[in-house]
Design a protein around this motif. Structure first.
Motif, short mmCIF file in Angstrom:
data_model
loop_
_atom_site.label_atom_id
_atom_site.label_comp_id
_atom_site.label_asym_id
_atom_site.label_seq_id
_atom_site.Cartn_x
_atom_site.Cartn_y
_atom_site.Cartn_z
N VAL A 14 0.85 -1.19 0.00
CA VAL A 14 0.00 0.00 0.00
C VAL A 14 0.89 1.24 0.00
CG1 VAL A 14 -1.82 1.27 1.20
CG2 VAL A 14 -1.79 -1.24 1.26
N VAL A 15 0.60 2.15 -0.94
CA VAL A 15 1.18 3.49 -0.94
C VAL A 15 0.02 4.46 -0.75
CG1 VAL A 15 2.49 5.22 -2.20
CG2 VAL A 15 3.07 2.80 -2.46
N ALA A 16 0.05 5.25 0.30
CA ALA A 16 -1.05 6.17 0.60
C ALA A 16 -0.51 7.59 0.75
CB ALA A 16 -1.78 5.75 1.86
N LEU A 17 -1.20 8.54 0.12
CA LEU A 17 -0.85 9.96 0.23
C LEU A 17 -2.10 10.70 0.71
CD1 LEU A 17 1.41 12.03 -0.21
CD2 LEU A 17 0.47 12.44 -2.50
N THR A 18 -1.98 11.36 1.85
CA THR A 18 -3.12 12.02 2.48
C THR A 18 -2.83 13.51 2.61
OG1 THR A 18 -3.50 10.01 3.76
CG2 THR A 18 -4.66 11.99 4.46
N ASP A 19 -3.82 14.34 2.27
CA ASP A 19 -3.69 15.79 2.45
C ASP A 19 -4.85 16.29 3.29
OD1 ASP A 19 -6.00 16.63 0.80
OD2 ASP A 19 -4.83 15.88 -0.89
N THR A 20 -4.81 17.57 3.65
CA THR A 20 -5.87 18.18 4.46
C THR A 20 -6.58 19.27 3.69
OG1 THR A 20 -4.25 19.71 5.41
CG2 THR A 20 -4.67 17.68 6.63
N GLY A 21 -6.58 19.14 2.36
CA GLY A 21 -7.21 20.15 1.51
C GLY A 21 -8.71 20.03 1.47
N PRO A 22 -9.33 20.60 0.43
CA PRO A 22 -10.79 20.60 0.35
C PRO A 22 -11.37 19.22 0.08
CG PRO A 22 -9.83 21.56 -1.64
CD PRO A 22 -8.70 21.38 -0.66
N GLY A 23 -10.57 18.28 -0.43
CA GLY A 23 -11.09 16.95 -0.70
C GLY A 23 -12.06 16.93 -1.87
N ILE A 24 -12.80 15.84 -1.98
CA ILE A 24 -13.79 15.67 -3.06
C ILE A 24 -15.07 15.12 -2.47
CG2 ILE A 24 -12.04 15.29 -4.85
CD1 ILE A 24 -12.64 12.30 -4.61
N ALA A 25 -16.15 15.31 -3.21
CA ALA A 25 -17.42 14.72 -2.81
C ALA A 25 -17.37 13.21 -3.00
CB ALA A 25 -18.56 15.33 -3.62
N ALA A 26 -18.15 12.49 -2.20
CA ALA A 26 -18.13 11.03 -2.25
C ALA A 26 -18.52 10.50 -3.62
CB ALA A 26 -19.06 10.46 -1.17
N ASP A 27 -19.42 11.21 -4.31
CA ASP A 27 -19.89 10.71 -5.62
C ASP A 27 -18.95 11.09 -6.76
OD1 ASP A 27 -20.36 13.40 -5.46
OD2 ASP A 27 -22.40 13.33 -6.28
#
Length: 441
Positions: free
Chosen positions: A368-381
């Motif tokens: 697993v390679v995971a990159l996480t940010d704290t930005g605005p993100g995206i809607a689930a859909d």
């Protein structure tokens, strides 16, 4: 919770096995019915022979030796002769079809007055009455001749028939499902971005038609892929020459610095878009795979990125050493670069702070390679839509950069490596992007 449907092989196997079991269940009673009459005649013949032999021995033997004869019959043949008394306690034979046929055959030969019993005065066996002159006797047979042929032979036959049925069911299921299994494997290969081998033009007409259609579809997709790659590569190549010339002219021009830097930034953005076109147009690698150290690859991607020179940027690393996969290092490096560049563009929070967490670890049989940010993100859909080419989220549309190919390129590379790309919301805010691929070693 959705129940998983069993594979087609097991469905076919169980249906064939059920059909065989139903056929055997219908066949065994039929066999019993057809063999009941000859078996009843055989048992009746044994009973009649025993009774007649016993009667003849008693009638024609020397009266002085009759007692010895009766003792010899009891010891060697299990046959005893006792007087029939009116007060005997009698238990009748079981009331079934075989016993009825045996009773009928015995009486037809020994006379209608012949009696058969299962017990007389508490002694179990086969009891048959007969008479000598005016005296009545019981002939007792201690072996259960009515149960002959219903023991080990039937059990052995049933086990043998069951084994044969299982083997036949497996063979038929494999034969029926082999073309569908080949088609399923070819479809998985095609879905992973690899070109499957041509399916054989063999079998029933329906299978041949499906195989021909699938082979034709694979050929058409290959042609479309080649045409698309040629088109995108041609456009990208033709654009890079004037872009390079424009940048050179800007560097040599006497425009104000702010104007020049803004125009150079625009050219860099156009160059990045062209590079994405070239990456997306690049066909899936056909060279052999090799072991790739994802941990080292992630560290190299961080060092190549502009994160170190980016203002208000915090990067946290949780990288397990020695996480390896089987694949192509150049393509995986390109995927990691795209992920980091995507986070650089769209991962800043409301305070214009860029906080990134890069993880590389093993999760069971997966790397697993995971990159996480704290930005605005995206809607689930929007997760599934953003993996399609030329699609961008609402937050990305208002910013600069990219043609909407970054995540599509990453998803394509991961799919070629038999993995998957997962987009998920981060808590409390932001986006988490995971690359999951089969681990090696």
């Amino acid at each position: 919770m959705t129940l998983r449907s069993p594979p087609l092989f097991w469905r076919t196997f169980l249906l064939i096995l059920l059909l065989i079991a139903a056929s055997m269940a219908a066949w065994v009673p039929s066999v019993r019915v057809f063999e009941r009459e000859p078996r009843a005649r055989q048992i009746a013949q044994q009973v009649v022979s025993i009774v007649n032999t016993t009667r003849s021995a008693l009638v024609y033997s020397d009266p002085g030796r009759r007692r010895e004869l009766l003792a010899d019959l009891a010891e060697n043949e299990g046959i005893r002769v006792v007087p029939l008394e009116p007060g005997d306690q009698i238990v009748a034979l079981p009331d079934d079809a075989l016993v009825s046929l045996v009773t009928h055959n015995v009486r037809s030969r020994l006379g209608p007055a012949t009696r058969l019993a299962a017990q007389v005065n508490g002694v179990a066996g086969v009891w048959v009455s007969f008479s000598i002159d005016d005296d009545a006797y019981w002939a007792f047979i201690d072996r259960d001749i009515l149960a002959a042929g219903t023991g080990r032979e039937w059990v052995a036959w049933a086990l043998f028939a069951t084994m044969i049925s299982l083997l036949v069911a497996v063979a038929i299921a494999r034969l029926v499902n082999r073309p569908l299994a080949e088609l399923s494997r070819a479809a998985v290969e095609l879905g992973a971005g690899r070109t499957p081998p041509s399916l054989p033009d063999l079998g029933p007409p329906e299978i041949r038609t499906v195989n021909r259609s699938f082979n034709r579809m694979v050929a058409d997709l290959e042609q479309l892929e080649r045409d698309r790659a040629i088109l995108l590569a041609g456009i990208s190549h033709d654009l890079r020459t004037p872009l390079t010339r424009l940048r050179l002219e800007l560097e040599m021009s006497e425009l104000p610095d702010l104007v020049r830097q803004a125009m150079i930034g625009d050219l860099d953005q156009l160059d990045s878009i062209v590079r994405q076109f070239l990456d997306y147009a690049r066909p899936a690698p056909s060279r052999p795979t090799h072991t790739v150290d994802l941990s080292a690859l992630a560290l190299d991607a961080l060092s190549r990125s502009r994160l170190g020179a980016t203002e208000r940027c915090v990067v946290t690393k949780r990288i397990e050493p020695g996480v390896r996969v089987l694949g192509h290092s150049i393509d995986l490096a390109r995927a990691l670069d795209n992920l980091i560049n995507n986070a650089l563009r769209y991962g800043r929070n409301a305070s214009d702070q860029l906080e990134l967490l890069l993880e590389v670890r093993r999760d069971g049989h997966e790397a697993v390679v995971a990159l996480t940010d704290t930005g605005p993100g995206i809607a689930a859909d929007q997760a599934e839509r953003l993996l399609r080419p030329f699609e961008r989220g609402d937050a990305a549309r208002s910013g600069s950069g990219g043609a909407g190919l970054g995540l599509a390129i990453v998803e394509r590379i991961v799919r070629v490596h038999q993995g998957r790309l997962v987009l998920a919301a981060n808590t409390p805010a932001g986006l988490r992007v995971e690359l999951r691929m089969p681990a090696n070693g």
